[in-house]
Design a protein around this motif. Structure first.
Motif, PDB file in Angstrom:
ATOM      1  N   VAL A 187      -4.875  -5.745  -2.422  1.00  0.00           N
ATOM      2  CA  VAL A 187      -4.038  -4.872  -3.252  1.00  0.00           C
ATOM      3  C   VAL A 187      -4.368  -3.398  -3.025  1.00  0.00           C
ATOM      4  O   VAL A 187      -3.477  -2.558  -2.987  1.00  0.00           O
ATOM      5  CB  VAL A 187      -4.154  -5.247  -4.744  1.00  0.00           C
ATOM      6  CG1 VAL A 187      -3.270  -4.364  -5.595  1.00  0.00           C
ATOM      7  CG2 VAL A 187      -3.769  -6.703  -4.937  1.00  0.00           C
ATOM      8  N   SER A 188      -5.648  -3.082  -2.826  1.00  0.00           N
ATOM      9  CA  SER A 188      -5.984  -1.685  -2.583  1.00  0.00           C
ATOM     10  C   SER A 188      -6.126  -1.398  -1.088  1.00  0.00           C
ATOM     11  O   SER A 188      -6.110  -0.250  -0.673  1.00  0.00           O
ATOM     12  CB  SER A 188      -7.277  -1.313  -3.299  1.00  0.00           C
ATOM     13  OG  SER A 188      -8.388  -1.798  -2.582  1.00  0.00           O
TER      14      SER A 188
ATOM     15  N   GLY C 162       5.867  -5.379   0.344  1.00  0.00           N
ATOM     16  CA  GLY C 162       5.336  -5.227   1.692  1.00  0.00           C
ATOM     17  C   GLY C 162       4.228  -6.203   1.964  1.00  0.00           C
ATOM     18  O   GLY C 162       3.804  -6.943   1.069  1.00  0.00           O
ATOM     19  N   SER C 163       3.762  -6.222   3.221  1.00  0.00           N
ATOM     20  CA  SER C 163       2.755  -7.210   3.608  1.00  0.00           C
ATOM     21  C   SER C 163       1.412  -6.922   2.982  1.00  0.00           C
ATOM     22  O   SER C 163       0.783  -7.796   2.416  1.00  0.00           O
ATOM     23  CB  SER C 163       2.538  -7.229   5.113  1.00  0.00           C
ATOM     24  OG  SER C 163       3.733  -7.288   5.770  1.00  0.00           O
ATOM     25  N   GLN C 164       0.928  -5.678   3.163  1.00  0.00           N
ATOM     26  CA  GLN C 164      -0.403  -5.365   2.680  1.00  0.00           C
ATOM     27  C   GLN C 164      -0.406  -3.973   2.095  1.00  0.00           C
ATOM     28  O   GLN C 164       0.589  -3.283   2.087  1.00  0.00           O
ATOM     29  CB  GLN C 164      -1.408  -5.408   3.837  1.00  0.00           C
ATOM     30  CG  GLN C 164      -1.962  -6.779   4.125  1.00  0.00           C
ATOM     31  CD  GLN C 164      -1.840  -7.120   5.572  1.00  0.00           C
ATOM     32  OE1 GLN C 164      -1.701  -6.244   6.409  1.00  0.00           O
ATOM     33  NE2 GLN C 164      -1.884  -8.405   5.869  1.00  0.00           N
ATOM     34  N   GLN C 170       3.691   0.062   3.973  1.00  0.00           N
ATOM     35  CA  GLN C 170       3.564   1.078   2.935  1.00  0.00           C
ATOM     36  C   GLN C 170       3.698   2.479   3.531  1.00  0.00           C
ATOM     37  O   GLN C 170       4.250   3.375   2.892  1.00  0.00           O
ATOM     38  CB  GLN C 170       2.232   0.948   2.191  1.00  0.00           C
ATOM     39  CG  GLN C 170       2.241   1.765   0.911  1.00  0.00           C
ATOM     40  CD  GLN C 170       1.034   1.493   0.028  1.00  0.00           C
ATOM     41  OE1 GLN C 170       0.148   0.744   0.373  1.00  0.00           O
ATOM     42  NE2 GLN C 170       1.018   2.124  -1.135  1.00  0.00           N
ATOM     43  N   THR C 171       3.210   2.649   4.764  1.00  0.00           N
ATOM     44  CA  THR C 171       3.373   3.938   5.434  1.00  0.00           C
ATOM     45  C   THR C 171       4.847   4.280   5.561  1.00  0.00           C
ATOM     46  O   THR C 171       5.273   5.403   5.266  1.00  0.00           O
ATOM     47  CB  THR C 171       2.733   3.872   6.836  1.00  0.00           C
ATOM     48  OG1 THR C 171       1.397   3.410   6.702  1.00  0.00           O
ATOM     49  CG2 THR C 171       2.733   5.230   7.492  1.00  0.00           C
ATOM     50  N   ASN C 190       0.969 -10.785   0.207  1.00  0.00           N
ATOM     51  CA  ASN C 190       0.163 -11.240   1.323  1.00  0.00           C
ATOM     52  C   ASN C 190       1.041 -11.642   2.484  1.00  0.00           C
ATOM     53  O   ASN C 190       1.426 -12.781   2.622  1.00  0.00           O
ATOM     54  CB  ASN C 190      -0.710 -12.418   0.887  1.00  0.00           C
ATOM     55  CG  ASN C 190      -2.161 -12.039   0.907  1.00  0.00           C
ATOM     56  OD1 ASN C 190      -2.539 -11.130   1.660  1.00  0.00           O
ATOM     57  ND2 ASN C 190      -2.959 -12.697   0.110  1.00  0.00           N
ATOM     58  N   GLY C 191       1.404 -10.692   3.321  1.00  0.00           N
ATOM     59  CA  GLY C 191       2.169 -11.021   4.508  1.00  0.00           C
ATOM     60  C   GLY C 191       3.663 -10.900   4.322  1.00  0.00           C
ATOM     61  O   GLY C 191       4.187 -10.866   3.201  1.00  0.00           O
TER      62      GLY C 191
END
Lengths: 517, 163, 337
Positions: A187-188, C162-164, C170-171, C190-191
């Motif tokens: 999560v982080s 998003g995945s992670q 996220q970028t 997760n993925g």
């Protein structure tokens, strides 16, 4: 029904000698992979993947899925015989399977496990055949709050009264949670609790922990007590297998309940491990004789096994109906689909019905083949216990070490294994319960992740866990499970007295002719 | 230590100290990554920190229960005879781990099975050695050839050109 | 770990002779693997990187491009860090070919990692995976413009899955916010497949999955693409859903999101210090792979752009890519330490 005729077409596709041979090979390889603690079903399936590059998709998926069934069965074998779960999902089987085997009833334990597992798997396939699309839609309703609720429920139904001191249970439970949080925090996006040790980046493998806590620790206690398994002189006869099969209908309530739990956990996808823990816990909670659990109670074997396999089978449903993996093994198979040139997704049913229904048909047939094959190995496995401990002990240790190495090719894991062995030994001798540690280690991390995802989604508001009827129902069930022991004691005083009278004829001995209905 | 062996009393204390120590380590590790509650939910170390606190708390209770309650004072955890047979089992395992690190798992397995069978079962040298070699060969066939998962190898295998 | 062959004198003379011959002829004879090569996959089995590595493996096997066998090991722990740490720890070992994405050099930027980006050397980039904005199939947005407008109306309310955390997904979401002046909530699952399920189930508003991750569900109309982050539209292909195919998706730039290109390279690495000739060998091997019809088939099916980069060209690409992404990291304050 349309599905049924398509299924018949599927059977027509797969009923060739070639495919039957592939099934047998797949199941046997799978059993081998399941028995070896480090390999496990997802690894085993990915090891076979290169072989399938040149096969046609139907043969390839039959090989892989049959390997999966075989591995699921193999995982329970070592749980029962040596207290070493070959797969995370067969941990719950050790709780009653191993004690029963130590009581000299290895044949009975194995047969019970395999038969209920087979029934669970069949129920899962029937569900896929009849309800594929509608059940898959139900799975889509689950988001992070619902996942958290499911883990909460699994947790509540397993944690209950135990004979150990509450403070010891607390320590065990919390240690499991802590071990699970080591490594990458998804999560982080940062690392935590790794203490700058590079080998901890990947986290602490559950398999390594279990092999130490259960496998080696158990061997330590056994050696200390004088180098032998109790009851190794039990006779192995085919009649025992048949008699145990006849005993199975008595556990119908556990079977049905566990299958339902398994199917639910398989499609949502909380997974087979949560399913097996939860149904073992619930079986104990609703049992008339909870005190017999952990000492070789048949319901304690039937429940986790049926749930494990029905979940394992149902986990293929999201893959087929939605194109999303329901378990680690399904993820590997989906990777395979793409390499064979298929696109996993809802349209697979329409674009390649031969493939989908061939697979479903092979799930029926493959599981029947698997049950027959594993049952025929029961005498062989049970006779392993006759080998003197001074030989079989070192072999088990060597297998554990190779398994630990295979988990991540890391020698650091050897030391982790020894640490967990020490911890398991101390816990066992000092009456700390180990099961809570294992349960929280499996579910704790995912529960935390789901919790924090829910927090992000809800802007930090805890009310998200009561925000719709689905999530509140599951949370409510969880709370009910938690207070059930109290509840049943208040209401069930009369039943309890009745139970006292019944206790005699239902001693936990193998089925005797007079107990037949 | 009493004259009968290790008392359960002292092991209870040792275990409580061990788990308490782990708990403190968890708290420290969690504190490194932040233990607060941000607007978008708990920080990375929030849960681990409180988990660590609970581990420490549980360990303290266990410790006090033992010491204050004088529990298990007269119970024996391990007597001398049991300690001996346990050592016979555990020491070869430690040796196995160390030798495997230095010489690889195949050599480690062979030597371990050899010595474990000698020490625990008092089998003849040749029987023990034959079993050790046989098991190593089985592992090799099974893992390297059938499943193609390499095990840890050392200088001996490399000298034979096996990687 | 033992890297050298401690050959003793009495051992297998022919082998020793062969070794002598090898050292004499030195550079004349190109490097060849002498034992099985390990493909280290920095994702779990079934992930995008896993499919990439296994496709390469299957092509090498089918065309017999290498004599020695291949062992694939999945090391996806810690968002792939496990695999990179594993490779980095076996300095100059030419038998650990590591498959990944741009996370090799991005992971050490956002978190304290026990390896540095320099611990591995790039061998080749083989394909570029595209990113798209996806919404639920039943969503009202007819175009990316509608979507962005809706986001402007509800700042901080709309959710991207998003995945992670702090990964390529996220970028990109941060870049979209920056480019359009919107404010989204990013939920790390997760993925990609989890991010997909959440979108198909209507629990989030959008995701930025790669084409391949959502193809099967687009076919069924469960999700739909709004725009693609590439300079020009994707090549025309077969229609996927309701007559629309990959080639019909507008670029995000044409929809008013000023990000001309955002792609993820599929990369192959060796531990730093591995022999230069080994690097050349693998470059040639992978080049041969990238020229097969099976490779073309793989990139078409997964809607990736086949682009083979090695040497300076690759280094240049990595530097540029790292620079542009690092800018986002700095803006968001994700940098480690």
């Amino acid at each position: 029904m349309n599905n049924l005729s398509l299924l018949m077409d599927g059977f027509a596709t797969i009923l060739t000698w070639n495919h039957l041979l592939i099934m047998v090979i797949g199941v046997m390889l799978g059993m081998l992979v399941g028995v070896l603690p480090g390999l496990g079903a997802p690894n085993g399936v990915s090891l076979l993947l290169p072989l399938t590059f040149t096969m046609d998709p139907v043969s390839a998926i039959i090989l892989l899925s049959c390997m999966y069934w075989g591995a699921l069965f193999g995982g329970s074998t070592t749980s029962i015989l040596f207290n070493i779960p070959g797969e995370p999902s067969s941990v719950a089987t050790t709780f009653d399977g191993y004690p029963m085997a130590r009581n000299g009833e290895a044949t009975r334990a194995l047969t019970l496990a395999f038969m209920s597992a087979g029934l669970g798997a069949l129920a899962g396939v029937v569900m896929i055949t009849l309800l594929a699309s509608s059940v898959a839609q139900f799975g889509l309703k689950f988001s992070s709050p619902e996942y958290f609720a499911v883990y909460f429920l699994a947790f509540c139904s397993f944690i209950g009264m135990s004979s150990s001191a509450p403070s010891k249970t607390l320590v065990s439970m919390m240690l499991g949670l802590a071990f699970a949080t080591v490594g990458m925090d998804s999560v982080s996006g940062g690392l935590r609790l790794t203490f700058d040790i590079p080998d901890l980046v990947k986290g602490i493998s559950f398999l390594v922990a279990v092999m130490g806590l259960f496998g080696i620790a158990e061997l330590m206690v056994t050696t200390e007590e004088g180098l032998s398994f109790n009851g190794i002189k039990s006779r192995i006869r085919v009649r025992d297998i048949l008699r145990t099969m006849a005993e199975l209908p008595r556990y119908w309530a556990s079977l049905v309940r566990s299958i339902l739990i398994g199917i639910w956990m398989g499609i949502t996808p909380a997974g087979p491990t949560a399913a097996s823990f939860m149904s073992h816990g619930i079986a104990k909670r609703f049992s008339r004789h909870p005190e017999r659990f952990g000492k070789g109670e048949p319901n304690g074997i039937v429940s986790p096994e049926a749930a494990d396999h029905s979940a394992g089978t149902s986990a293929l449903l999201p893959m087929l109906a939605l194109g999303v993996p329901g378990s680690a093994t399904a993820a590997v198979m989906m990777g395979g689909l793409m390499i064979w040139g298929l696109t996993p997704g809802p349209m697979l049913f329409i674009t390649r019905p031969d493939f989908v229904w061939g697979l479903v048909a092979s799930m029926y047939l493959g599981n029947v083949v698997a049950v027959i094959l594993v049952l025929s190995t029961v005498p062989l496995y049970a006779s392993i216990l006759r080998v003197p401990f001074a030989i079989i002990g070192p072999v088990i240790v060597a297998v554990i070490f190779t398994g630990v190495y295979q988990v991540a090719n890391s020698t650091f894991d050897f030391w982790l294994l020894l640490f967990f062995a020490l911890l398991g030994y101390l816990f066992k001798k000092l009456d700390y319960p180990v099961a809570p540690l294992v349960l929280t280690m499996v579910l704790g991390h995912r529960a935390e992740e789901a919790f924090r995802q829910s927090m992000v989604m809800s802007d930090g508001s805890v009310t998200v866990f009561w925000s719709n009827s689905l999530v509140s129902t599951i949370m409510g069930l969880g709370v009910l499970m938690l207070v059930w022991p109290l509840f049943s004691r208040m209401l069930g005083l009369r039943g309890w007295r009745r139970r006292l009278h019944r206790q005699k004829p239902q001693a936990s001995k193998p089925a005797t002719p007079d107990s037949r209905p | 230590m009493t004259h009968n062996g290790i008392s359960r009393y002292s092991m209870e204390i040792a275990t409580a100290l061990l788990t308490g120590g782990i708990g403190l380590a968890i708290c420290y590790g969690a504190w490194q990554v932040g233990t607060g509650w941000t607007p978008s939910g708990p920080d990375s170390g929030y849960f681990p920190f409180w988990i660590g606190v609970l581990v420490v708390a549980g360990s303290v209770v266990n410790l006090l229960r033992t010491i204050v309650g004088h529990r298990h004072k007269d119970e024996i955890f391990l007597d001398a005879a049991r300690l001996k047979s346990l050592a016979r089992f555990v020491l070869p395992i430690l040796g196995f781990a160390v030798i495997s690190l230095l010489l690889g798992l195949y050599v480690g397995t062979t030597l371990y099975v050899l010595f474990a069978m000698r020490l625990q079962g008092h089998y003849a040298w040749w029987k023990s050695l034959a079993s050790g070699v046989a098991i190593s060969v089985c592992f090799y066939l099974l893992f390297e050839l059938v499943f193609q998962v390499p095990l840890l190898k050392g200088p001996l295998e490399h000298a034979f050109g096996i990687y | 770990m033992y890297k050298r062959n401690p050959l003793s004198a009495h051992q297998l003379k022919p082998l020793a002779l062969l070794f002598a011959a090898l050292t004499v002829s030195g550079s004349a004879l190109a490097w060849q693997p002498e034992r099985p090569v390990e493909f280290v996959v920095t994702s779990g089995a079934g992930g995008g990187t896993d499919t990439f590595a296994r496709t390469v493996q299957s092509i090498i096997g089918k065309h017999k491009l290498m004599d020695k066998s291949i062992i694939v090991s999945n090391k996806g722990g810690g968002s792939g860090a496990e695999g990179y740490v594993y490779s980095a720890s076996s300095q100059d070992d030419p038998y650990k070919l590591t498959f990944g994405t741009n996370n090799e050099y991005l992971l050490p930027e956002v978190g304290e990692m026990p390896y540095a980006a320099d611990d591995l050397q790039p061998v080749a980039a083989m394909a570029m995976d595209e990113f798209l904005i996806w919404v639920n199939g039943d969503a009202d947005y007819a175009s990316a413009k509608d979507f962005i407008d809706a986001a402007k109306q509800n700042p901080g309310k709309m959710q991207f899955a998003g995945s992670q955390s702090k990964d390529t997904d996220q970028t990109l979401v941060s870049m979209i916010e920056e480019a359009t002046g919107t404010d989204f909530r990013y939920v790390p699952f997760n993925g990609g497949s989890q991010a997909l399920v959440q979108l198909a189930g209507g629990h989030v508003d959008a995701n930025v999955n790669n084409p391949n991750e959502n193809l099967g569900q687009w076919q069924a109309g469960m999700v739909k693409p709004l725009c693609v982050f590439s300079p020009e539209q994707l090549p025309k292909g077969e229609p996927v859903y309701q007559g629309k195919g990959w080639g019909d998706i507008p670029t995000c730039q044409s929809q008013g999101i000023d990000i001309s290109e955002y792609r993820m390279p599929r990369t192959v690495w060796l531990p730093a210090g591995a022999h230069e000739e080994a690097v050349t060998y693998y470059q040639e091997l992978l080049r041969k792979v990238s020229e097969t019809p099976e490779w073309k088939d793989y990139t078409t099916r997964t809607v990736q752009t086949s682009r083979f980069l090695t040497g300076d060209e690759l280094q240049q690409y990595i530097d540029d890519n790292a620079k542009s992404v690092k800018k986002v990291f700095e803006q968001e304050g994700w940098n480690a330490s």
